[in-house]
Scaffold this active site. Structure first.
Site, PDB file in Angstrom:
ATOM      1  CG  HIS A 122      -0.462   3.680  -4.905  1.00 58.33           C
ATOM      2  ND1 HIS A 122      -1.172   4.793  -5.278  1.00 58.33           N
ATOM      3  CD2 HIS A 122       0.724   3.757  -5.543  1.00 58.33           C
ATOM      4  CE1 HIS A 122      -0.448   5.506  -6.119  1.00 58.33           C
ATOM      5  NE2 HIS A 122       0.719   4.909  -6.301  1.00 58.33           N
ATOM      6  CG  ASP A 199      -4.523  -0.995  -6.552  1.00 55.72           C
ATOM      7  OD1 ASP A 199      -4.195  -1.242  -7.735  1.00 55.72           O
ATOM      8  OD2 ASP A 199      -4.010  -0.081  -5.887  1.00 55.72           O
ATOM      9  CD  GLN A 202       3.193  -2.232  -8.682  1.00 51.87           C
ATOM     10  OE1 GLN A 202       4.044  -2.971  -9.181  1.00 51.87           O
ATOM     11  NE2 GLN A 202       3.197  -0.930  -8.894  1.00 51.87           N
ATOM     12  CE  LYS A 225       1.267   1.575 -11.609  1.00 53.12           C
ATOM     13  NZ  LYS A 225       2.464   2.332 -11.235  1.00 53.12           N
ATOM     14  CB  CYS A 363       2.266   6.854  -4.198  1.00 51.81           C
ATOM     15  SG  CYS A 363       2.806   8.109  -5.334  1.00 51.81           S
TER      16      CYS A 363
END
Ligand code: PMP
Length: 405
Positions: A122, A199, A202, A225, A363
């Site tokens: 991202h 990261d 997700q 999220k 993104c």
């Protein structure tokens, strides 16, 4: 697991209509909807004990501070970190990555050093590193991906060198759904004493996180999220790193003693929490994590896998539909394009049918460049979605096709 009808009742927004059609919300990769318990928790903070944390000695401030620190402990337990000192609240994934890029960069990065990211990242896990490289005259190296959207592990191994100072990698691609072999990536980096930032924006939503098992040096995610409020995020960092890294923002609460001659900093994690933090959102995030735990992370994975399998087989039956990102190990995301039909047309018509999907680069422009496309239509599902909604989507896509035939 709770009945799906009961789960859906937990999320007030899911019963609303859009253009007089029942809302079908398939944009969970961008942000998730909130269960009543999260909404009520934030409401309770604001209506009964709103007061600045760590500041006052009065009852409201005590209560707010106590709940905020309890939230930190709940985050620690959820991601299985060793210590609460290792949990820093931030504004979100982007805020967390920027914090590490600045602070780690200041402490450890010099001319010609290298940072490794993947082609699947991202923008939030690319641009802060580019900015850091510019400041420090360092270089960004990129792990390539294959046509299925998987990182090329052998190429990754070739990139690792004495110059590598950090690997920053996503746990799962928001654009294609690919789950990355993060544990193996970390193991390879650690064999050369290179730290790794994961990261988890997700990954966390789909229940796949245990920072101790991963042995991640940094793990970052956003509250919004994982069914929590916006404006709150987490930066997990191993104590060793957070201790050595300088603060990235100065202000109230992050200090121990301030004089014009010299200021000393607060202990962890407060050293990295300057100014008034978004405590109602942090407390709301803890409520979201309790909710996810109640539903059961295994149950969530299982249900989302079922939805992914069903949606994949339904969409693959549609003539002219191409899915980008074709591997077994995926989170419940499907990125697709319809032959000769622009993604925005598809997205706009689906919207009129009450189906919310995302269109564009998500993104993650380098992913789109890799496939030579300008974007995709993205369906991102989570455990509160249903097979009936997938049928509505499939019928909607057929309608798009018939309108452009
Ligand atoms: N990384 C990934 C993989 C993401 O999916 C996102 C959000 N789409 C981000 C980072 C940025 O998250 P936020 O905007 O909440 O900071």
């Amino acid at each position: 697991m709770k009945e799906i009808s009961d789960i859906r009742k937990d999320f007030p927004i899911l019963s609303r209509k859009v253009y007089d059609k029942p809302l079908v919300y398939f944009d969970n990769g961008a942000t998730t909807q909130k269960p009543r318990c999260v909404i009520d928790t934030v409401d309770e903070v604001l209506t009964t004990y709103n007061s600045n944390i760590h500041r006052g000695i009065h009852a409201l401030s005590d209560k707010a501070s106590e709940e905020y620190e309890k939230a930190r402990e709940e985050v620690r337990a959820f991601i299985n970190a060793g210590k609460t000192e290792e949990i820093v609240f931030t504004s979100g994934t982007t805020g967390s990555i920027n914090a590490v890029a600045f602070s780690f960069g200041e402490r450890y990065i010099g001319r010609d050093d290298e940072i490794i990211v993947s082609n699947l990242e991202h923008h939030a896990n690319i641009v802060p590193w580019q900015m850091m490289c510019e400041r420090k005259n360092a270089k960004l190296r990129v792990i390539p991906i294959n046509d299925n959207g998987e990182v090329l592990f052998d190429e990754y191994l070739k990139l690792l060198s004495k110059k590598t100072k950090l690997v920053a990698i996503t746990q799962a691609s928001n654009a294609l759904g690919t789950i990355l072999p993060v544990k193996e990536i970390i193991r390879a980096a650690h064999s050369m004493n290179i730290p790794v930032l994961v990261d988890g924006a997700q990954g966390i939503q789909h229940g796949i996180v245990d920072v101790s098992d991963l042995d991640a040096d940094f793990y970052v995610f956003s509250g919004h999220k994982i069914y929590g409020p916006t404006g709150i995020g987490v930066l997990y960092g191993k104590e060793k790193w957070l201790t050595e890294m300088p603060p990235y923002q100065g202000g109230g609460d992050m200090v121990e003693n301030v004089t014009f001659e010299k200021t000393t900093y607060n202990v962890l994690p407060f050293k990295f929490e300057a100014g008034t933090m978004n405590f109602p959102a942090a407390i709301g995030l803890a409520a979201a994590l309790r909710y996810v735990t109640l539903i059961g992370r295994e149950n969530i994975r299982e249900r989302e896998n079922e939805l992914l399998q069903y949606a994949t087989s339904r969409l693959l039956q549609i003539d002219g539909l191409k899915i980008y990102g074709n591997i077994e190990d995926k989170i419940s995301i499907i990125s697709f394009l319809l032959k000769d039909i622009h993604m925005y047309d598809t997205g706009m018509i689906l919207d009129k049918l009450g189906v919310a999907v995302r269109t564009g680069t998500h993104c993650a422009q380098p992913v789109m460049d890799r496939f030579g496309i300008s974007g995709t239509v993205r369906v991102s599902m989570c455990f509160y979605n249903t097979k009936e909604e997938i049928d509505v989507l499939a019928a909607g896509i057929e309608k798009v096709k018939s309108m452009f035939a």
